[in-house]
Design a protein around this motif. Structure first.
Motif, mmCIF file in Angstrom:
data_model
loop_
_atom_site.group_PDB
_atom_site.id
_atom_site.type_symbol
_atom_site.label_atom_id
_atom_site.label_comp_id
_atom_site.label_asym_id
_atom_site.label_seq_id
_atom_site.Cartn_x
_atom_site.Cartn_y
_atom_site.Cartn_z
ATOM 1 N N SER A 23 -7.755 -0.344 -0.045
ATOM 2 C CA SER A 23 -8.907 -0.762 -0.069
ATOM 3 C C SER A 23 -8.984 -2.207 -0.467
ATOM 4 O O SER A 23 -8.406 -2.302 -1.702
ATOM 5 C CB SER A 23 -10.033 0.067 -0.722
ATOM 6 N N SER A 25 -11.085 -3.499 -2.277
ATOM 7 C CA SER A 25 -11.860 -3.352 -3.661
ATOM 8 C C SER A 25 -10.842 -2.736 -4.575
ATOM 9 O O SER A 25 -11.281 -2.572 -5.762
ATOM 10 C CB SER A 25 -13.217 -2.998 -3.515
ATOM 11 N N SER A 26 -9.984 -1.936 -4.111
ATOM 12 C CA SER A 26 -9.000 -1.310 -5.211
ATOM 13 C C SER A 26 -7.690 -0.984 -4.389
ATOM 14 O O SER A 26 -7.716 -0.113 -3.484
ATOM 15 C CB SER A 26 -9.891 0.279 -5.437
ATOM 16 N N GLN A 27 -6.642 -1.282 -5.237
ATOM 17 C CA GLN A 27 -5.444 -0.931 -4.600
ATOM 18 C C GLN A 27 -5.021 0.308 -4.904
ATOM 19 O O GLN A 27 -3.987 0.513 -4.295
ATOM 20 C CB GLN A 27 -4.414 -2.205 -5.400
ATOM 21 N N LEU A 31 -8.062 2.523 2.114
ATOM 22 C CA LEU A 31 -9.292 2.013 2.889
ATOM 23 C C LEU A 31 -9.782 3.095 4.030
ATOM 24 O O LEU A 31 -10.789 3.080 4.107
ATOM 25 C CB LEU A 31 -8.770 0.595 3.655
ATOM 26 N N SER A 206 -10.722 -1.839 11.443
ATOM 27 C CA SER A 206 -12.144 -1.152 11.353
ATOM 28 C C SER A 206 -12.709 -0.726 12.654
ATOM 29 O O SER A 206 -13.289 0.356 12.924
ATOM 30 C CB SER A 206 -12.987 -1.961 10.528
#
Length: 739
Positions: A23, A25-27, A31, A206
């Protein structure tokens, strides 16, 4: 339904790489967690992931399984699945180095790369240190040893998830498509986004989940190729007439995409070539510009498909080139693709049913050029060579179009073939009775060639609704053969002139005066057949065309009389005079021209009198006459008869041309006429002859090229077995054909 909804098998390999994308926003979080869930829920009992398929694709299963294990390990989940996956890899570790097994594209780079990635994750892959070291050494050697080429550059970008060596986005960006993907590959795009954080890659990834729930295919989008493949399948099996509206709808959309240079079509060689061929065949005005770069093999070699030696792409390029041979660029394309495919055949590894099927498809494409093969023969070959319902293909992983080669399509095709064949059998019985009822068998001089005459129509105008055209075609063939023999060996000058006078007079209200019983038999059946054809044509055309059919026959009789006079007077006409008469005396007019009235579309007086209509007839007949003269040259020379080849030699001003040179020259003339005919049939702009009717001339040209490939069509024994197979031998399927 098959054309509306295209289904491609999901790819555990690609899904695992998408699952590994962290993601933004955060490894430490995926995702696309839904992909991770799919991996956990879709492991096979033996511990593997991937399609269930032929044992020769074991490397594909190993690659998919290792990728799935890496995804689960990366996110610290699925210990049980990881353990089972590693057990599967250990059990089948020998397959990794087995060179007899088929390799997915990039396996020698991607698999060692995944093993290295496993080390980074502190995961031991049970392959043995020697095997691992040898793989990595071979990979490194491959990456450094080969010289640079555009095809190789594309390949290294394509296998990005295995190399992790490309440090600069610019080296990858040139392969990014408008949809954001690299090569329409979820795995490559996922690896690119993970490394470079490109917004286009993220947009593509996506978008996958607007179409798919939790698992992705190995290529997307894929609808164009799949739909075109379905159309090609329906046509190659002879059942496309049941889906005309659906096919037209798909091709209309394909045409719009083709015109605007849609990447899904123009950046995939197989799709582009297939689209070109199908659109051209259906009358769309298509440019061959997208195929120009592949006029020479070097253009193909500079592509990803060329580097991967994609035989399917070359086969489609070969078929496309054959479909439009009068463009010089496509002639070059036809030449190199033919040589390429011949080379492939000489060293073709058979590791699966798909390999066997593809090899047979290539053999048939090379052995049966479309200009000398009849539709029903093609349909029967396609059915009997086996129908690869498995339809498995291999890129970086194996995949299949789930509805392109369904058993429903196969069963429908077999049922249709046998149904049409039963109709043909009944028509043949009626034609046998027609011959006896009209006493044609009593004409001892005449060759009895009903089987050949009917076959040439049944193998091209094969559908039930074309029965009238087919029977007219066959009767025309029988009668022209009889009359040809009548003028050649069976008639006196008085009888010839008597027959011509009766047709010329065409008085149905008085009793004809016959000078012999032979003339009575021939004129009676000729008159009745003309009247019968005219009555049937009136139903189709809404007007009388009998006068035109009479003229067709009269022109033939007069041309035959002229040849008989040349022969009796031992005259040597000029080559121009001979050909102007010979294309008529070749006797295709009474076979093809009346049949065009019975095919369906309206044919007005203006259409029949148009230069286009007469040029179609002349090109077809001239080509046929030249082919006949080539094959009959030695026989007719021995009989003291003149033909086009002997006249070329007689009128050779220098009198130095050898027989072989003259024959090659005449072959070239015949080929040019064939190409001109094909071009005229395909031409839509300014055409006044309906396409369905123009096709009748092209179908006859195919009959002629088939009949005269080896010898005189009416003396070839090989053809009889072909005739029997189409006319009398139903297609039956073995159970294994449906698996």
């Amino acid at each position: 339904m098959l054309l509306e909804k295209v289904e491609l098998s999901v790819s555990a390999y690609d899904t695992s790489w998408v699952a590994m994308v962290p993601s933004p926003s955060s490894q430490t979080a995926p995702l696309f967690p839904q992909c991770l869930s799919w991996l956990l829920e879709n492991q096979h009992e033996d511990g593997s992931w991937g399609l269930d398929h032929h044992p020769s694709l074991k490397k594909d299963m190993l690659s998919s399984t290792l990728a799935c294990v890496l995804a689960l390990k990366k996110w610290g989940t699925g210990e049980r699945q990881i353990s089972k996956g590693l057990q599967f890899i250990e059990l089948h570790s020998a397959s990794v180095t087995d060179e007899t097994m088929e390799k997915p594209a990039g396996f020698d780079i991607i698999f060692p790369g995944m093993v290295e990635y496993a080390r980074d994750l502190n995961l031991v892959i049970p392959l043995g240190s020697q095997v691992v070291d040898a793989m990595i050494q071979k990979r490194d050697l491959d990456l450094t040893s080969e010289s640079f080429s555009r095809g190789r550059e594309a390949y290294l970008a394509y296998v990005l998830e295995g190399t992790r060596k490309i440090q600069h986005w610019d080296l990858v960006a040139k392969y990014q498509r408008r949809n954001g993907s690299l090569f329409d590959s979820p795995a490559t795009t996922a690896a690119a986004f993970t490394q470079f954080r490109n917004d286009g890659c993220l947009r593509y990834l996506s978008s996958l989940f607007q179409k798919f729930d939790s698992a992705v295919p190995t290529v997307y989008p894929f609808d164009q190729y799949a739909r075109l493949s379905i159309i090609d399948t329906l046509e190659s099996l002879g059942i496309d007439r049941d889906f005309k509206n659906e096919i037209r709808s798909v091709l209309d959309e394909t045409y719009r995409c083709y015109l605007r240079g849609d990447e899904e079509i123009c950046l995939d060689l197989a799709t582009c070539a297939l689209a070109f061929r199908l659109l051209l065949a259906h009358g769309y005005d298509v440019s061959y510009d997208p195929l120009k770069p592949f006029a020479e093999e070097s253009g193909f070699s500079n592509t990803l498909e060329g580097y991967l030696k994609n035989t399917v792409s070359v086969l489609e390029l070969f078929k496309a080139a054959q479909s439009y041979p009068h463009e010089s660029a496509l002639k070059e394309q036809c030449l190199w693709t033919k040589q390429y495919l011949e080379m492939e055949l000489s060293n073709w590894p058979i590791t699966s049913a798909r390999d066997q099927y593809l090899k047979k498809e290539v053999e048939d494409a090379l052995a049966f050029p479309p200009y000398a093969s009849l539709e029903r023969l093609d349909h029967r070959r396609r059915l009997l060579r086996g129908f690869c319902l498995e339809n498995t293909r291999v890129m970086k992983t194996s995949y299949c179009f789930l509805n392109v080669c369904s058993s429903d399509i196969l069963n429908l095709a077999v049922e249709d073939f046998n149904f049409c064949q039963s109709i043909h059998g009944e028509e043949m019985k009626r034609l046998d009775r027609w011959i006896v009822g009209n006493r044609l068998q009593e004409l001892k001089f005449a060759r009895q060639k009903l089987a050949y005459c009917y076959f040439s129509g049944a193998a091209t105008l094969f559908t039930p609704e074309l029965s009238d055209a087919r029977v007219s075609w066959a009767k025309g063939g029988v009668l022209t053969t009889v009359i040809d023999d009548f003028f050649d060996v069976g008639a006196s000058k008085e009888e010839m002139e008597n027959l011509i006078h009766l047709v010329e007079k065409w008085d149905l209200n008085c009793v004809p005066e016959y000078c012999s019983e032979q003339v009575e038999i021939i004129f009676s059946v000729l008159r009745d057949t003309i009247l019968e054809t005219g009555e049937k044509a009136f139903v189709y055309q809404g007007r009388s065309v009998t006068h035109h059919i009479v003229k067709i026959w009269l022109d033939l009789l007069k041309s035959m009389l002229r040849e008989a006079e040349w022969s009796s007077e031992k005259a040597t006409p000029s080559l121009e005079d001979y050909m102007e008469n010979a294309y008529v005396s070749f006797a295709l007019g009474p076979i093809v021209l009346p049949a065009t009235y019975l095919i369906g579309p309206l044919m007005s007086e203006e259409t029949i009198g148009s230069p286009e209509y007469n040029q179609l007839y002349k090109l077809m007949s001239t080509m046929g006459r030249l082919l006949n003269d080539i094959q009959g040259f030695k026989r007719e020379s021995a009989q003291g008869k003149l033909n086009g080849v002997s006249l070329h030699m007689i009128h050779d001003q220098d009198n130095r041309s050898k027989e072989e040179e003259v024959i090659e020259c005449v072959k070239g003339m015949a080929e040019r006429k064939r190409v001109e005919l094909q071009k005229l049939v395909l031409e839509e702009k300014g055409s006044v002859v309906p396409r369905e009717c123009k096709e009748a001339f092209l179908k006859m040209s195919k009959v002629l090229n088939l009949f005269y490939r080896k010898d005189d069509g009416f003396t070839s024994q090989d053809l009889m077995s072909v005739v029997k197979s189409v006319m009398y031998e139903p297609v039956t399927l073995q159970d294994e054909s449906l698996t």
